[in-house]
Design an enzyme around this catalytic site. Sequence first.
Site, PDB file in Angstrom:
ATOM      1  N   HIS A  79       0.841  -1.147  -0.008  1.00  0.00           N
ATOM      2  CA  HIS A  79      -0.289   0.288   0.287  1.00  0.00           C
ATOM      3  C   HIS A  79       0.522   0.937   0.115  1.00  0.00           C
ATOM      4  O   HIS A  79       0.757   2.632   0.200  1.00  0.00           O
ATOM      5  CB  HIS A  79      -0.653  -0.126   1.464  1.00  0.00           C
ATOM      6  N   ASN A 152      -9.955  -3.188   2.446  1.00  0.00           N
ATOM      7  CA  ASN A 152      -9.966  -3.183   0.636  1.00  0.00           C
ATOM      8  C   ASN A 152     -11.241  -2.746   0.279  1.00  0.00           C
ATOM      9  O   ASN A 152     -12.826  -2.654   0.472  1.00  0.00           O
ATOM     10  CB  ASN A 152      -9.013  -4.281   0.323  1.00  0.00           C
ATOM     11  N   HIS A 343      -3.608   1.027  12.435  1.00  0.00           N
ATOM     12  CA  HIS A 343      -3.698  -0.431  12.160  1.00  0.00           C
ATOM     13  C   HIS A 343      -4.591  -1.216  13.000  1.00  0.00           C
ATOM     14  O   HIS A 343      -5.918  -0.323  13.721  1.00  0.00           O
ATOM     15  CB  HIS A 343      -3.211   0.399  13.773  1.00  0.00           C
ATOM     16  N   TYR A 366       0.464  -4.306  11.692  1.00  0.00           N
ATOM     17  CA  TYR A 366       1.291  -2.820  12.145  1.00  0.00           C
ATOM     18  C   TYR A 366       2.009  -2.112  12.940  1.00  0.00           C
ATOM     19  O   TYR A 366       2.026  -0.814  12.481  1.00  0.00           O
ATOM     20  CB  TYR A 366      -0.559  -2.594  12.218  1.00  0.00           C
TER      21      TYR A 366
HETATM   22 FE1  HDD Z   1      -2.499  -4.608   5.563  1.00  0.00          FE
HETATM   23  C1  HDD Z   1      -0.977  -2.205   5.589  1.00  0.00           C
HETATM   24  C2  HDD Z   1      -5.124  -3.176   4.185  1.00  0.00           C
HETATM   25  C3  HDD Z   1      -3.638  -8.083   5.209  1.00  0.00           C
HETATM   26  C4  HDD Z   1       0.409  -6.275   6.775  1.00  0.00           C
HETATM   27  N1  HDD Z   1      -3.643  -3.015   4.870  1.00  0.00           N
HETATM   28  C5  HDD Z   1      -2.438  -1.975   4.286  1.00  0.00           C
HETATM   29  C6  HDD Z   1      -3.026  -1.040   4.339  1.00  0.00           C
HETATM   30  C7  HDD Z   1      -4.502  -1.447   4.703  1.00  0.00           C
HETATM   31  C8  HDD Z   1      -4.489  -2.900   4.314  1.00  0.00           C
HETATM   32  C9  HDD Z   1      -5.133  -0.472   3.470  1.00  0.00           C
HETATM   33  C10 HDD Z   1      -2.955   0.396   3.897  1.00  0.00           C
HETATM   34  C11 HDD Z   1      -3.123   1.303   5.084  1.00  0.00           C
HETATM   35  C12 HDD Z   1      -2.872   2.651   4.865  1.00  0.00           C
HETATM   36  O1  HDD Z   1      -2.865   3.472   3.927  1.00  0.00           O
HETATM   37  O2  HDD Z   1      -1.286   2.792   4.972  1.00  0.00           O
HETATM   38  N2  HDD Z   1      -4.018  -5.362   4.967  1.00  0.00           N
HETATM   39  C13 HDD Z   1      -5.357  -5.077   4.420  1.00  0.00           C
HETATM   40  C14 HDD Z   1      -6.615  -5.654   4.502  1.00  0.00           C
HETATM   41  C15 HDD Z   1      -6.205  -7.138   4.906  1.00  0.00           C
HETATM   42  C16 HDD Z   1      -4.643  -6.718   4.929  1.00  0.00           C
HETATM   43  C17 HDD Z   1      -7.180  -5.180   4.558  1.00  0.00           C
HETATM   44  C18 HDD Z   1      -6.647  -8.613   4.761  1.00  0.00           C
HETATM   45  C19 HDD Z   1      -7.900  -8.668   5.153  1.00  0.00           C
HETATM   46  N3  HDD Z   1      -1.517  -6.446   6.376  1.00  0.00           N
HETATM   47  C20 HDD Z   1      -2.876  -8.167   6.068  1.00  0.00           C
HETATM   48  C21 HDD Z   1      -1.513  -8.981   6.342  1.00  0.00           C
HETATM   49  C22 HDD Z   1      -0.572  -8.014   7.088  1.00  0.00           C
HETATM   50  C23 HDD Z   1      -0.697  -7.133   6.979  1.00  0.00           C
HETATM   51  C24 HDD Z   1      -2.448 -10.367   6.312  1.00  0.00           C
HETATM   52  C25 HDD Z   1       0.359  -8.605   7.906  1.00  0.00           C
HETATM   53  C26 HDD Z   1       0.553  -9.484   8.778  1.00  0.00           C
HETATM   54  N4  HDD Z   1      -0.670  -4.315   5.497  1.00  0.00           N
HETATM   55  C27 HDD Z   1       0.759  -4.478   6.630  1.00  0.00           C
HETATM   56  C28 HDD Z   1       1.133  -4.087   7.022  1.00  0.00           C
HETATM   57  C29 HDD Z   1       1.037  -2.218   6.568  1.00  0.00           C
HETATM   58  C30 HDD Z   1      -0.043  -2.617   5.714  1.00  0.00           C
HETATM   59  C31 HDD Z   1       2.964  -4.203   6.548  1.00  0.00           C
HETATM   60  C32 HDD Z   1       2.065  -1.794   5.416  1.00  0.00           C
HETATM   61  C33 HDD Z   1       2.022  -0.200   6.017  1.00  0.00           C
HETATM   62  C34 HDD Z   1       1.301  -0.637   6.814  1.00  0.00           C
HETATM   63  O3  HDD Z   1       0.551  -1.725   7.605  1.00  0.00           O
HETATM   64  O4  HDD Z   1       0.923   0.166   8.082  1.00  0.00           O
HETATM   65  O5  HDD Z   1       1.822  -3.502   8.279  1.00  0.00           O
END
Ligand code: HDD
Length: 726
Positions: A79, A152, A343, A366
């Site tokens: 993202h 999402n 988060h 997060y």
């Molecule tokens: Fe995630 C970012 C949505 C599964 C780990 N995620 C992130 C963002 C969104 C989502 C919208 C961007 C937020 C922003 O605008 O800063 N993610 C989802 C959805 C998931 C999902 C809807 C499943 C239903 N994500 C998911 C899993 C993991 C992560 C299973 C790790 C185990 N997601 C992250 C992250 C991020 C992230 C690495 C990257 C940047 C952030 O968190 O702030 O922690």
Amino acid sequence: MEKDKEQSNKEENDKTRSLAQHTTDDSGQLLTTNHGLRINDDQNSLKAGERGATLLEDFILREKITHFDHERIPERIVHARGSGAHGVFKVYESMASLTKANFLSDPSAETPVFVRFSTVAGSRGSTDLARDVRGFAVKFYTQEGNFDLVGNNMPVFFIQDAIKFPDLVHAVKPEPDNEMPQAASAHDTFWDFISVMPEAAHMIMWVMSDRALPRSYRMMEGFGVHTFRFVNAEGVSSFVKFHWKPLLGVHAVAWDEAQNISGKDPDFHRRDLWDAIESGSFPEWELGVQVVPEEDEFKFEFDLLDPTKLIPEELVPVQRIGKLTLNRNPDNFFAETEQSAFHVGHVVPGIDFTNDPLLQGRLFSYTDTQLIRLGGPNFHEIPINRPVVPVHNNQRDGFMRQTINRGKVSYGPNALGNGYPAQAKASEGGFTSYPERVDARKVRARSKSFFDHFSQARLFFNSQSDPEKNHLIDALSFELGKVNAVEVRERMLGILSMIDKSLAAAVAFALRIPVPQDPELPVNRSIPADGDPADFDSYIFEGSLTASDALSMAGTIKEGIQTRKIAFLTADGVDEKSLSIVRDALESAGAVVEIIAPRLNFIVSGNDLQIPVHHSYLTAASVLYDAVYVPGGTNSVATVESEADAIHFLNEAFKHCKAIAADASAMQVIEATYFSNKLPADFTDQTVLKEGIVINDDPEALADKFILAIAQHRFWEREKPRKIPA
Ligand code: HDD
């Protein structure tokens, strides 16, 4: 008027959030260093003589360059590419019977929000129009602390357990040896992974559908994906799925269009969101909930804890409980959008988690990611992340600490500080976790209720309209066509055949390889450990629902043309009436009209009026507009007809199934296009709404029909006939 409204919203938001804003306004100010020293010369470094070497002593140069050298922070691992906006949320009626969350109980309360939309796979500078999932992350600054709904634009996910997330992301990101391709899933490693992950089958249907190509962030749905819990003041819990329903409907662009937009304006979605808010056309969504009473947990054919499943709206209707309005653009992209930190673990009393294993893993990820991305544990002090309520705890110090905590006591319990900050009782808003009963062995295993990977993928496919099915087949043919490893294509055809035989056959036809007769399900714990991979039939379940209207975009809202962008193809000599009557009608209906001409600045109409021009054919492109109109006027029409870019503009608009209108006196322009021979023989001087083409000699009548046509969004029927038999 709209500006005033925006200003008052801005003030209201600022007031409600009562953040120490840390904003600066440099107008009328003198230049200083970061430490407040006024700078006398910012154009020349300190040198030993006019032509001499620069001196190490130049602390002003060093401060400026050092700051610059450190301007970049790591982008989000996923993202990374996103755009944000401020707004407000209001619940329609108290939801207190279901949740004690304050912001969902008080219809008079306006909760400030910050929303960030994103793509998933691409880097921070990548195109908005990649085929991808879109992030829809909402931070509610409630009076009980921040609640982040990090969702999402698709209601399910690729994997069932968070432990697979790094693998999924490694597979979709550019390949590690050559860092290609950027912001695209059409490559070997992604499809290799998917071809051995049957649990991704449902999500793949969504990502290959037009949902992955939104026309605008303002025209897409949002989903919390996981099943969450609502908990009311009596401690009664119900399961809840969150939805965002856009008031402008759910609309997509064509894949060929998306690829063109990526070149013409990679910021297309960012610009669209920004422009809509600047012009006062505030984007709106309704918050929807699907509520399942605790006792109905096992009533469904799928497991509520499985994030690869949705609850069909036919089974549990979506209740619309409130409205989100985005009404203010950020002042500074980096400070707000880039530094925003969401988060799933940021909840408020009344909202709690379930044991969805994907959600459980996210609860760790997060905070961890913000620690590296924002450089330490104090990211909650960055203005965009701060709650509107005060923070009191014994956490101290760390990189970039902003808070100046007074006193000696930074521990609890304490007596020297009279026991403060004190723990809050539940009646005082203290968060207590839902006391779900857990009685189990520790295992690394998946519940058998998670092993149906295909029935909802099939439900999705069967729910699509014919054009949507065609797009899905084209998307799979495109993506697998970009895969070099033939065995990956074959394995994917095996997976597709488990979803729908005709779908697999249509893709196999495009790839010119046969569908494997006896595909095996991969042994990777996506099937029971004691299962036989060759016996894949036993993992193919037929859901009892065969189609669900909510899964198709065909029946979405198609009313009005607010914020739609319409191009007028013009030149000197344009008939002023034919231009202005249609323009005024479209603008009164809320559309944005842009005049395009061979040269910039202005055109001169047949009656000698100067009409401002927005773009020349050099900077405009059909893919950046929703519809196109050719006004009359002998000289204008002759110029437009001989302008190759203008004819290309119309041809593309036709190919992308957009509404097209022309003054009857501009018919020769339409005749110069490739689609003129596709129109009915008796076409001239009439309105043909079915095809989305409007020709008329009366600008008022033309405008009326044109507005109806634009509101249809697209005339997909223009495309080639269906690819799979009924
Ligand atoms: Fe995630 C970012 C949505 C599964 C780990 N995620 C992130 C963002 C969104 C989502 C919208 C961007 C937020 C922003 O605008 O800063 N993610 C989802 C959805 C998931 C999902 C809807 C499943 C239903 N994500 C998911 C899993 C993991 C992560 C299973 C790790 C185990 N997601 C992250 C992250 C991020 C992230 C690495 C990257 C940047 C952030 O968190 O702030 O922690």
